[in-house]
Design an enzyme around this catalytic site. Structure first.
Site, PDB file in Angstrom:
ATOM      1  N   GLY A 250     -33.386  55.486   0.913  1.00  0.00           N
ATOM      2  CA  GLY A 250     -32.521  54.944   1.966  1.00  0.00           C
ATOM      3  C   GLY A 250     -32.306  53.442   1.923  1.00  0.00           C
ATOM      4  O   GLY A 250     -32.182  52.810   2.974  1.00  0.00           O
ATOM      5  N   SER A 251     -32.197  52.856   0.724  1.00  0.00           N
ATOM      6  CA  SER A 251     -31.951  51.406   0.708  1.00  0.00           C
ATOM      7  C   SER A 251     -30.539  51.085   1.194  1.00  0.00           C
ATOM      8  O   SER A 251     -30.317  50.061   1.850  1.00  0.00           O
ATOM      9  CB  SER A 251     -32.209  50.808  -0.683  1.00  0.00           C
ATOM     10  OG  SER A 251     -31.219  51.208  -1.601  1.00  0.00           O
TER      11      SER A 251
ATOM     12  N   MET B  66     -27.987  63.903  -1.283  1.00  0.00           N
ATOM     13  CA  MET B  66     -27.786  64.627  -2.532  1.00  0.00           C
ATOM     14  C   MET B  66     -27.577  66.130  -2.311  1.00  0.00           C
ATOM     15  O   MET B  66     -28.139  66.963  -3.019  1.00  0.00           O
ATOM     16  CB  MET B  66     -28.970  64.366  -3.488  1.00  0.00           C
ATOM     17  CG  MET B  66     -29.222  62.899  -3.768  1.00  0.00           C
ATOM     18  SD  MET B  66     -27.741  61.953  -4.201  1.00  0.00           S
ATOM     19  CE  MET B  66     -27.880  61.951  -5.968  1.00  0.00           C
ATOM     20  N   ARG B  67     -26.762  66.473  -1.320  1.00  0.00           N
ATOM     21  CA  ARG B  67     -26.352  67.870  -1.101  1.00  0.00           C
ATOM     22  C   ARG B  67     -24.843  67.914  -1.138  1.00  0.00           C
ATOM     23  O   ARG B  67     -24.193  67.076  -0.500  1.00  0.00           O
ATOM     24  CB  ARG B  67     -26.769  68.371   0.287  1.00  0.00           C
ATOM     25  CG  ARG B  67     -28.210  68.640   0.528  1.00  0.00           C
ATOM     26  CD  ARG B  67     -28.819  69.650  -0.366  1.00  0.00           C
ATOM     27  NE  ARG B  67     -28.419  71.027  -0.139  1.00  0.00           N
ATOM     28  CZ  ARG B  67     -28.696  72.010  -0.995  1.00  0.00           C
ATOM     29  NH1 ARG B  67     -29.318  71.770  -2.122  1.00  0.00           N
ATOM     30  NH2 ARG B  67     -28.325  73.249  -0.736  1.00  0.00           N
TER      31      ARG B  67
ATOM     32  N   LEU C 179     -21.420  69.183   0.101  1.00  0.00           N
ATOM     33  CA  LEU C 179     -20.967  69.704   1.395  1.00  0.00           C
ATOM     34  C   LEU C 179     -19.779  70.628   1.166  1.00  0.00           C
ATOM     35  O   LEU C 179     -18.978  70.419   0.253  1.00  0.00           O
ATOM     36  CB  LEU C 179     -20.585  68.532   2.304  1.00  0.00           C
ATOM     37  CG  LEU C 179     -21.771  67.634   2.680  1.00  0.00           C
ATOM     38  CD1 LEU C 179     -21.295  66.291   3.233  1.00  0.00           C
ATOM     39  CD2 LEU C 179     -22.704  68.323   3.684  1.00  0.00           C
TER      40      LEU C 179
ATOM     41  N   HIS D  64     -21.052  55.711  -4.114  1.00  0.00           N
ATOM     42  CA  HIS D  64     -21.320  56.307  -5.417  1.00  0.00           C
ATOM     43  C   HIS D  64     -21.600  55.181  -6.414  1.00  0.00           C
ATOM     44  O   HIS D  64     -20.874  54.182  -6.446  1.00  0.00           O
ATOM     45  CB  HIS D  64     -20.106  57.131  -5.868  1.00  0.00           C
ATOM     46  CG  HIS D  64     -20.337  57.818  -7.178  1.00  0.00           C
ATOM     47  ND1 HIS D  64     -21.183  58.908  -7.310  1.00  0.00           N
ATOM     48  CD2 HIS D  64     -19.868  57.548  -8.416  1.00  0.00           C
ATOM     49  CE1 HIS D  64     -21.201  59.286  -8.575  1.00  0.00           C
ATOM     50  NE2 HIS D  64     -20.416  58.478  -9.267  1.00  0.00           N
TER      51      HIS D  64
ATOM     52  N   GLU E 202     -24.075  47.615  -4.049  1.00  0.00           N
ATOM     53  CA  GLU E 202     -23.902  48.690  -3.057  1.00  0.00           C
ATOM     54  C   GLU E 202     -24.253  48.165  -1.675  1.00  0.00           C
ATOM     55  O   GLU E 202     -23.567  48.437  -0.682  1.00  0.00           O
ATOM     56  CB  GLU E 202     -24.802  49.892  -3.406  1.00  0.00           C
ATOM     57  CG  GLU E 202     -24.436  50.574  -4.711  1.00  0.00           C
ATOM     58  CD  GLU E 202     -25.274  51.824  -4.983  1.00  0.00           C
ATOM     59  OE1 GLU E 202     -25.634  52.531  -4.033  1.00  0.00           O
ATOM     60  OE2 GLU E 202     -25.565  52.094  -6.163  1.00  0.00           O
TER      61      GLU E 202
END
Ligand code: GAR
Length: 224
Positions: free
Chosen positions: A16-17, A94-95, A97, A113, A178
């Protein structure tokens, strides 16, 4: 600027950075989004502890205990409704949807991304960029659409690929970017400073490592 802050949920799967960079930005009283929920599909995600330490509501919805994506997403949706969420930021979530979930949140769900989309969709982006010998790499914040790692681009940052780079060193520099562009992109969306025209985001934000961040409208106002 809107007079209400948009209630934002951050969906994570790991450290969670990026989430932390959004939480830091939202501490600023004039930031147009507040982080109202951090939700993880992995109960052990380190990011959940960080969010709790920052007094943010958290939820773990373990995808493994639900039969099928629809059931998992129904619980996700209930959580989002319970917390009256306006916007979703996927941050290392990382799922995949389903189309119906992404359609429901279309225009209100962002993803980050670690590549300059539309290049290097999917996993192992830094390794693949190095293997191809590209000289510019980077990261993208985009609206989420049913097709993976697609959707109108809200912000991009570019970093040069150095001769000495391996996936680790390149990944570190991309991650730094990011952390710069995700808060900016969420700010632009929450403040309704961007609009989509023909699949293109007008008012988007670009950044090239070591140069000033360019956000049309935003920085001009801040400067003068
Ligand atoms: C980030 O590099 C993010 O861009 C990437 O996962 C990492 C999460 O790190 N996301 C994807 O690959 C999604 N396709 P974080 O948990 O420290 O933010």
């Amino acid at each position: 600027m809107r007079n209400t802050r948009r209630r934002t949920a951050i969906l994570i799967s790991g450290r969670g950075s990026n989430m932390a960079s959004l939480i830091a930005a939202a501490k600023h009283p004039e930031y147009p989004a507040e982080i109202a929920l951090v939700l993880s599909n992995r109960p052990e995600a380190a990011g959940l502890d960080y969010a709790r330490e920052h007094h943010i509501a958290t939820a773990a919805v373990d995808h493994k205990i639900y039969a099928g994506r629809e059931n998992f997403e129904a619980v996700l949706q209930r959580m989002l409704e319970m917390h009256r969420i306006d916007l979703i930021c996927l941050a290392g979530f990382m799922r995949l949807l389903t189309g119906s979930f992404t359609q429901r949140w279309q225009g209100r769900m962002l993803n980050i991304h670690p590549a300059l989309l539309p290049s290097y969709k999917g996993l192992h982006t830094h390794e693949r960029a190095l293997a191809d010998g590209v000289k510019i790499h980077g990261c993208t914040v985009h609206y989420v659409v049913p097709e993976m790692d697609s959707g109108p681009i809200i912000a991009q940052a570019a970093v040069p690929v150095l001769d000495t780079d391996d996936a680790g060193s390149l990944g570190v520099r991309v991650l730094e970017q990011e952390h710069i562009i995700y808060p900016r992109a969420l700010g632009l969306v929450a403040d309704e400073r961007v609009k989509i025209e023909n699949n293109r985001v007008v008012g988007a934000c670009t950044h090239v490592e070591h140069t000033p961040l360019v956000v049309p409208g935003f920085d001009e106002e801040e400067d003068g």
